[in-house]
Design a protein around this motif. Sequence first.
Motif, mmCIF file in Angstrom:
data_model
loop_
_atom_site.group_PDB
_atom_site.id
_atom_site.type_symbol
_atom_site.label_atom_id
_atom_site.label_comp_id
_atom_site.label_asym_id
_atom_site.label_seq_id
_atom_site.Cartn_x
_atom_site.Cartn_y
_atom_site.Cartn_z
ATOM 1 N N LYS A 1 0.837 -1.206 0.000
ATOM 2 C CA LYS A 1 0.000 0.000 0.000
ATOM 3 C C LYS A 1 0.873 1.259 0.000
ATOM 4 N N TYR A 2 1.929 1.252 0.816
ATOM 5 C CA TYR A 2 2.787 2.435 0.890
ATOM 6 C C TYR A 2 3.613 2.611 -0.388
ATOM 7 N N PHE A 3 4.080 1.500 -0.973
ATOM 8 C CA PHE A 3 4.821 1.620 -2.222
ATOM 9 C C PHE A 3 3.919 2.165 -3.344
ATOM 10 N N HIS B 1 8.613 1.665 -8.612
ATOM 11 C CA HIS B 1 7.883 0.627 -9.354
ATOM 12 C C HIS B 1 8.511 -0.747 -9.104
ATOM 13 N N CYS B 2 9.859 -0.777 -9.112
ATOM 14 C CA CYS B 2 10.569 -2.049 -8.930
ATOM 15 C C CYS B 2 10.316 -2.618 -7.535
ATOM 16 N N ASN B 3 10.318 -1.745 -6.530
ATOM 17 C CA ASN B 3 10.023 -2.200 -5.170
ATOM 18 C C ASN B 3 8.606 -2.759 -5.057
ATOM 19 N N MET B 4 7.676 -2.083 -5.744
ATOM 20 C CA MET B 4 6.292 -2.548 -5.724
ATOM 21 C C MET B 4 6.194 -3.925 -6.388
ATOM 22 N N ALA B 5 6.925 -4.115 -7.482
ATOM 23 C CA ALA B 5 6.936 -5.418 -8.156
ATOM 24 C C ALA B 5 7.515 -6.494 -7.245
ATOM 25 N N GLY B 6 8.546 -6.117 -6.466
ATOM 26 C CA GLY B 6 9.157 -7.077 -5.549
ATOM 27 C C GLY B 6 8.188 -7.534 -4.474
ATOM 28 N N GLU C 1 2.051 -12.470 -11.914
ATOM 29 C CA GLU C 1 1.628 -11.853 -13.177
ATOM 30 C C GLU C 1 1.659 -10.331 -13.067
ATOM 31 N N GLU C 2 1.085 -9.815 -11.969
ATOM 32 C CA GLU C 2 1.054 -8.374 -11.767
ATOM 33 C C GLU C 2 2.470 -7.824 -11.594
ATOM 34 N N SER C 3 3.318 -8.570 -10.888
ATOM 35 C CA SER C 3 4.711 -8.164 -10.718
ATOM 36 C C SER C 3 5.410 -8.042 -12.068
ATOM 37 N N ASN C 4 5.211 -9.026 -12.943
ATOM 38 C CA ASN C 4 5.861 -8.986 -14.250
ATOM 39 C C ASN C 4 5.313 -7.870 -15.134
ATOM 40 N N ARG C 5 4.025 -7.562 -14.955
ATOM 41 C CA ARG C 5 3.449 -6.457 -15.737
ATOM 42 C C ARG C 5 4.173 -5.142 -15.408
ATOM 43 N N ILE C 6 4.434 -4.943 -14.116
ATOM 44 C CA ILE C 6 5.131 -3.716 -13.688
ATOM 45 C C ILE C 6 6.585 -3.731 -14.150
ATOM 46 N N LEU C 7 7.242 -4.888 -14.020
ATOM 47 C CA LEU C 7 8.641 -4.990 -14.452
ATOM 48 C C LEU C 7 8.774 -4.740 -15.951
ATOM 49 N N GLY C 8 7.828 -5.254 -16.717
ATOM 50 C CA GLY C 8 7.836 -5.018 -18.161
ATOM 51 C C GLY C 8 7.675 -3.547 -18.483
#
Length: 582
Positions: free
Chosen positions: A43-45, A59-64, A73-80
Motif C-alpha cells: 500500500k505504501y509503495f 515501481h521495482c520495489n512494488m513489483a518485488g 503476473e502483476e509483478s511482471n506487468r510492472i517490471l515489463g
Amino acid sequence: MKGKKRLAAGGRAKVIAIQLDATFFFERAVRSLDRYHYDKALKYFRRAVEYEPDNPVNHCNMAGILSEMGQYEESNRILGRILEELEPTMTECHFYMANNYANLERYESAEDALVKYLEEDEEGQFLEEAEEMMELLHYELERPPRQATIKSRESLQEHDQARKLLEEGKFVEAVRMLEQMVKKRPDFLAARNNLALAYYYMGLFDKGMTATQEVLQAEPGNLHALCNLAIFRQHAGDEEALDALVEQLRKTYPFHQEHVFKLATTMGILGEHESAYRHFRRLLKDVELQQDPCLYHYNAVAAVSLTRYDEAERLWRQAAKLDPGSRIPRYYMDQLAQIRSGEEPPPSSYHYHLPFEEQFRQWETSPGGTLPDHLKRDPLVRSSFFWALRHGDRHTKLQVIQALGLIADSEVKDALQAFLLEPDEEDDLKRIAIFVLRSIGVHEALEAVLDGQRTTVEANRMPSRLPVWMPQWQEVLEAALTRMNKQYDMIQRYDLLTLWVEFLSRLYPEVPKIHRAEAWAAALEYLTAKMHRRTISYHEVAQRYGTSISTVSKHARWIDEICEIKKKMQSVFPAFDEIKEP
C-alpha cells in the motif's frame, strides 16, 4: 467546552505538519517490510509511485512486494513497464521476471528472461543466482537451456581481482588494473566506482572526484557514486553542495543489502549517526549477518556517537564474543568510561580497527620497533599510511615513511617513489624516503624533485649532495647499517647516514683515506647512539665491529670536531658531555 476549544486553538502552533511525499511513504513501506507486513508495504509503495510515477525504483520495489505475495503476473506487468517505458537499463528486471515465470511454471518464458538478463547485464549482480536457475530450467525443460553470452563475465573476473587487491590494501596495483578496465570499457560503472575508492584510499582526492563525477554523468542515481561524492565533498569543505547531497541521502532507503551497507557507512563518515544507526540496525535483522563482529562494531560506534552508551556496550560485548581473538572490541569498551564522562570523544572512525594513533603506539612499543604482521596486511592501516604520507604533518610523514620501510613490499616502493616526485614535499623527507628505498632493496636510479629541480639519483647512490660517492664510503655505511639493523629504527639509521654525509661533505675533497670500514662504522654508530641518548660505550662498539677502542675513539672525536655534535647536543641538553676518550 469553551476551555477545550481555547486549549486546542492555543496548542495549534505546536502541531508539526507531516510532509506527505514519496520519501514519506517509501520509509513507511520499508518499516512494514522489516516487520514482514507485506500488505501494508504494498500500500505504501503504491502511494510512493503515485507521488513519483517516473521513478523506476518505486515501481521495482512494488513489483518485488507483489512477487513476495505470490502475485507474479502483476509483478511482471510492472517490471515489463519499467523496461519498456521508464528505465530500459535496469537489466535486473529481466532476472526478477525470470523468477516470477519460474514460480508460474512458465519455464520457456523464464529461460527467455534469464538469457536476456545474462546478455544485457554488465554488473553481474545476480550472476550466481542466474546460473543456479539455469540448472533448474535444465531439469524442468528436460533439455539443456539455451546458451547465453554472459556480458558481465567479460570483465567480472578481472574486476573481482581488482576488488581483492583493494581489500588487501594493494591500492597501486588495483588502480593500474581498474584504469585499464575503464579504458577498455568506459561504461563499466562498478569499475569506475572502485577506481574512485582506490584513489581515495591513496589520498588522491582530485582523481577520485573526477572518477565519481564520470559515474554520475552516466547514471545520476548511482548510489555508490553519490555516497563517494559526499565523502569527497566533505573532504573538500564544499558545505553547501554537501548539505544538499546529505539531504538527498537521508531520504534514501535502499532495498539491497550491499546498498544499505554502503549508505550506512557513508552516513557514519559524514557524521549522520542517527541515519547510520538506523541502516546498520536494518542489516543486523538479517540472520546471515548476525555472526559478523564488524557489523556490531559499526552499530556500537553509531550508538555511542548518539550517547546511547548502554547500547554501545552491549554491541561491543557481542562483537568481542564473536571475535574473541581481536583487541578491537575490548579497546573500545575500555574507552567507554572516558567517553561517558566526556574525557574522550566518541570514535572518529567506523572502521573495524584500532585508531591510527593507537596503531602507531603499539608499533613503537613493540620489541625492536617492528611492525606486526597483521598491521602490515591490514588494508585500513595501509590506507591510513598512504593518506598520512600525502596529508599528514611533518612528524606523521616521518613516522609513516619509517613504517612503510618495515612493510617493504611493491606497493610501498611505488608509493615512496611517487612521493619523491611531489614538488611541495620537503627535500629532507624525500632524502629519508630515498634512504628507505635503498634499505629495502631498490638500487636502481630514482627520479626525484630535489631543490626544486627534477633530478636522477643514480643507481646505488644514497641521498647526498656530494658530487661523487666512492665505493669505500658506501662500505662504511653498509658495515654500520648491517649491524644496526635490529637495534635501531629507520630514522636513527638515517641520522647515521646524514652524519656520515655531513662529515664527508665538510671535508670534501680532502676526505680521509678509509683503511678499515668497520672502524669508521663503529664510530658512526657510537655517535648516533649518543645523539639519541642511548647507553653505549667505545668498548661495546669496538668489540662488535672487531676494531680497537683507541681507533673508534679517534674517529669519533674527528667526526665530532668537524660536525660539532657535542656543541649541538649541549644546545638541547646543557649537561651533555659524553663524546670523550675512554
